[in-house]
Design an enzyme around this catalytic site. Structure first.
Site, mmCIF file in Angstrom:
data_model
loop_
_atom_site.group_PDB
_atom_site.id
_atom_site.type_symbol
_atom_site.label_atom_id
_atom_site.label_comp_id
_atom_site.label_asym_id
_atom_site.label_seq_id
_atom_site.Cartn_x
_atom_site.Cartn_y
_atom_site.Cartn_z
ATOM 1 N N ASP A 118 2.255 10.232 3.686
ATOM 2 C CA ASP A 118 3.140 11.215 4.302
ATOM 3 C C ASP A 118 2.298 12.234 5.055
ATOM 4 O OD1 ASP A 118 5.412 12.553 5.024
ATOM 5 O OD2 ASP A 118 5.752 13.502 3.084
ATOM 6 N N TYR B 54 -5.539 2.483 8.372
ATOM 7 C CA TYR B 54 -4.857 1.347 7.752
ATOM 8 C C TYR B 54 -4.487 0.230 8.729
ATOM 9 C CZ TYR B 54 -0.822 4.051 9.422
ATOM 10 O OH TYR B 54 0.058 4.774 10.190
ATOM 11 N N GLU C 99 0.840 -1.198 0.000
ATOM 12 C CA GLU C 99 0.000 0.000 0.000
ATOM 13 C C GLU C 99 0.874 1.247 0.000
ATOM 14 O OE1 GLU C 99 -2.191 -0.751 3.587
ATOM 15 O OE2 GLU C 99 -0.850 0.466 4.826
ATOM 16 N N CYS D 149 7.448 51.783 -1.816
ATOM 17 C CA CYS D 149 7.096 53.197 -1.688
ATOM 18 C C CYS D 149 8.169 54.035 -1.005
ATOM 19 C CB CYS D 149 5.781 53.346 -0.925
ATOM 20 S SG CYS D 149 5.871 52.799 0.798
ATOM 21 N N LYS E 223 11.009 3.344 0.437
ATOM 22 C CA LYS E 223 10.773 4.754 0.152
ATOM 23 C C LYS E 223 11.265 5.147 -1.242
ATOM 24 C CE LYS E 223 10.718 7.630 3.572
ATOM 25 N NZ LYS E 223 11.076 8.528 4.694
ATOM 26 N N CYS F 97 6.237 47.444 6.078
ATOM 27 C CA CYS F 97 6.001 48.825 5.659
ATOM 28 C C CYS F 97 4.710 49.305 6.305
ATOM 29 C CB CYS F 97 5.890 48.894 4.131
ATOM 30 S SG CYS F 97 5.303 50.492 3.519
ATOM 31 N N CYS G 194 1.027 52.490 -0.046
ATOM 32 C CA CYS G 194 2.146 51.802 -0.698
ATOM 33 C C CYS G 194 1.626 51.083 -1.939
ATOM 34 C CB CYS G 194 2.776 50.803 0.266
ATOM 35 S SG CYS G 194 4.031 49.757 -0.485
ATOM 36 N N LYS H 87 2.760 4.538 1.141
ATOM 37 C CA LYS H 87 3.227 5.043 2.432
ATOM 38 C C LYS H 87 2.795 6.501 2.537
ATOM 39 C CE LYS H 87 7.146 5.590 5.534
ATOM 40 N NZ LYS H 87 6.779 6.985 5.850
ATOM 41 N N CYS I 139 10.924 50.581 2.400
ATOM 42 C CA CYS I 139 10.053 49.714 1.621
ATOM 43 C C CYS I 139 10.414 49.792 0.136
ATOM 44 C CB CYS I 139 8.599 50.122 1.823
ATOM 45 S SG CYS I 139 7.436 49.253 0.743
#
Length: 681
Positions: A126, A236, A122, A420, A324, A433, A439, A124, A417
């Site tokens: 994650d 599972y 089956e 601006c 894996k 900012c 801005c 695996k 920034c």
């Protein structure tokens, strides 16, 4: 001694039967939709069923049960998670990426078990491991893996996950007295990407990958936040069972499916190393088309008694192995480091990469998160970096030692920034900012957010149009949007007379807007659609929210001290007030929240202490059925505090604010006068 049975009136008995039949119908449709992905009715029809159940349960609160579909979210946010010991150890699998290790595993199994060994193969998964415990078919506990021996009790959050049955199905396979099931909490990739986009819109740190997003969502202290996250559980394994036995793992998976749980897709059986190799290669090819993250395949003996004979080491079962996939990692060069200005002004360093293919996706950008993280990773222009992609919206990078020769100077975050020129300010670990609506870089993103579906819902005002409006000076502030004319839009590339007229009409049509949509559209820090609805329901009008104190804001569900302070600061800022006033002068009409009806309409009720005659959820439902808004804290806007046994700090707050205090007897008497009957009625 003869037993006595509580008498049930025909009306109550009929209501109980009707409510339970409706619950079964909803559970069946939940299974078709969330587990089988084959809905049998429309969303609108499903919503009608759930609304009908909620209405019937409000009329008969004594019939509400913990496993009702309406009870997926209940209770207030918790301060912490209790530690719980698992029914059986949740140990991890030994893993490898080498086929030779798979051959050696197969040889060991055959030497011990004989040549006719059969394997279950089956994907695996994650995700984040989880234990589900059912007693007599009802979900009683959900526990994180923790250290494998004990984990954290996250039951209220698990109850919000729609594909987890609150009651196991028993149509084809009998439900045991008690069963502990192991599964994986997953976040589908499309849901993960949507979540990260929402976080990005609020300049909140995105999750690195779906696994972290699933684990983080499962451990939210407020289950209402978990409810908003697109989580699924795939079961599972049976860890422990009382009242049933299984000879094979395929039988276990069949039982899990029959009980209404989702199980891994594309599970097969095999008998040889060649079967395992072909399955591994096939799943590696399918990996990017599954819709959720897997990082390999699992090989496990099908015969359960043989598993018990083999047993486990101190760390891994001897009867299973994880084979894996190779990691999706490539090496490329950092061509430049740019600074991106978010919608709320947060500055984020971004690595601009020489484009590289990682697992079938071309990657050219990667976030460097914030100034302290950039310094910790010490990534500079010209460095060679490894690019990791595991379903990430913006991949992660790390420097490759020994591949960079003479390096350039460390990157320095700007003091002004980039959009601006305004001096930046620290905001936690970030720089930001403060020129919120002035801005241009923030304004472009603010326009897109302002027009989004959950905000003002202005179709056709996307990123490209927003950029053009700001770059050509047609919109210098949000109120300018409502002064746009078709002739002005026709000066922009891509707009003709018809499309310009259509956009202007859509903008004008949105001048009348509901309060919660307007609050969402403003982009207030920490205020998404759910919090906006809470604020609208709590205060009723824009004026009341603008003038609310921090203490009053904290009385709103989901608002802690930090978020309340941010909202108060937003409405106190002169430039924000100017923009809001400008929108109102431009003709935006913000509707009040829909009024509640009933004898307690407009009243805010708080409960404290234990009530003898009512569960807290029942008392809340009864108060809300009379039109009340039920709060979690006491403040100046609280109208009544109902006091039970062993009251807490809320009683002291009620005395401090001179809020009327009712006993449980007064509460029950009022319900009777209003014609509402609870358990004591």
């Amino acid at each position: 001694m003869p037993t006595t049975r509580k008498r049930t009136t025909p009306a109550r008995g009929g209501a109980a039967a009707g409510i339970e039949a409706l619950r079964e119908e909803i559970r069946r449709h939940d299974y078709f939709y969330y587990v089988l992905d084959r809905p049998r009715i429309s969303d609108a029809a499903y919503d009608k069923l759930t609304a009908r159940l909620a209405r019937l349960e409000a009329e008969h609160p004594e019939l509400v049960t913990p496993d009702s579909p309406t009870q997926r979210v209940s209770g207030a946010p918790s301060g912490r998670f209790a530690k719980v010991r698992h029914a059986a150890a949740m140990i991890s699998l030994e893993s490898t990426r080498e086929l030779d290790d798979v051959r050696r595993f197969d040889q060991r199994i055959r030497a011990a078990m004989g040549p006719r060994t059969r394997y279950v193969l089956e994907p695996k998964l994650d995700g984040a491991s989880l234990e589900l415990v059912y007693e007599r078919g009802r979900l009683v506990r959900g526990v994180t893996r923790g250290n494998g021996t004990e984990g954290e009790d996250v039951t209220p959050n698990v109850r919000t996950i729609r594909n987890v049955p609150l009651r196991l199905h028993h149509d084809t396979v009998p439900v045991p007295r008690r069963v502990a099931i192991r599964g994986e909490v997953m976040m589908p990739i499309d849901g993960f990407e949507a979540l990260n986009r929402r976080l990005g819109e609020h300049d909140e740190e995105p999750f690195a990958n779906p696994r972290n997003a699933a684990a983080g969502s499962l451990r939210q202290l407020d289950p209402r936040i978990t409810l908003e996250r697109p989580l699924e559980v795939i079961a599972y394994e049976i860890l422990d069972v009382d009242g049933a036995s299984f000879d094979t793992d395929t039988g276990v998976l069949d039982a899990l499916r029959a009980w209404g749980l989702a199980t891994p897709d594309r599970t097969v059986t095999g008998a040889t190393v060649d079967d395992i190799r072909r399955y591994h290669e096939d799943m590696a090819r399918r990996r990017d088309r599954l819709g959720y993250e897997i990082d390999g395949v699992v090989i496990k003996i099908d015969d359960v008694p043989l598993r018990r004979r083999l047993g486990s080491t101190g760390h891994h079962p001897r009867w299973a192995l994880a084979y894996k996939f190779e990691p999706r990692v490539e090496v490329t060069r950092v061509e430049d480091i740019a600074v991106q200005v978010g919608r709320t002004g947060v500055l984020t360093p971004v690595a601009l990469l020489r484009p590289v293919d990682v697992g079938g996706v071309t990657v050219s950008r990667a976030t460097l998160h914030n100034p302290s993280e950039l310094k910790r990773r010490d990534i500079r222009v010209g460095d060679m970096v490894r690019v990791h992609r595991a379903g990430d919206v913006i991949p992660e990078v790390e420097r490759v030692p020994g591949r960079n020769g003479r390096r350039r100077a460390p990157f320095r975050m700007p003091t002004r920034c980039p959009g601006c020129g305004t001096p930046v300010e620290p905001r936690g670990p970030m720089l930001a900012c403060p020129n919120t609506f002035g801005c241009p870089a923030q304004l472009k993103r603010s326009l897109v957010h302002f027009a989004s579906e959950q905000a003002m819902d202005i179709e056709g005002l996307g990123e490209e149009t927003a950029n053009a409006l700001v770059d050509h000076g047609l919109v210098r502030s949000l109120p300018d949007l409502f002064a746009l004319t078709p002739s002005a839009l026709c000066t922009l590339e891509g707009f003709g007379e018809k499309s310009a007229n259509a956009l202007v009409e859509r903008i004008r049509a949105r001048r009348a807007v509901e309060l919660h949509r307007f609050l969402t559209a403003l982009g207030i820090p920490g205020v998404g659609p759910a919090v906006a609805r809470d604020l609208a329901g709590q205060f009723g009008s824009l004026a009341a929210i603008r003038d609310a104190s921090e203490a009053e804001l904290r009385e709103t569900p989901r608002l802690g001290a930090t978020r309340a302070a941010d909202i108060r600061a937003f409405f106190r800022a002169p430039h924000n007030r100017r923009v809001i006033d400008g929108l109102l002068r431009a003709g935006v009409r913000v509707g009040a929240a829909r009024a509640r009806t009933g004898p307690w309409a407009g009243r805010r009720i708080v409960f404290t202490g234990s009530l003898r005659g009512y569960a807290r959820a029942e008392a809340r439902a009864l108060a809300e059925s009379l039109g009340a808004s039920v709060g979690e804290s006491v403040g100046r806007t609280t109208d009544i505090v109902v006091v039970g046994e062993d009251p807490g700090e809320k009683l002291e707050a009620a005395r401090r604010y001179n809020v009327p205090q009712w006993t449980e007897r007064q509460f029950t008497a009022f319900l009777k006068r209003a014609g509402v009957r609870g358990k004591r009625g």
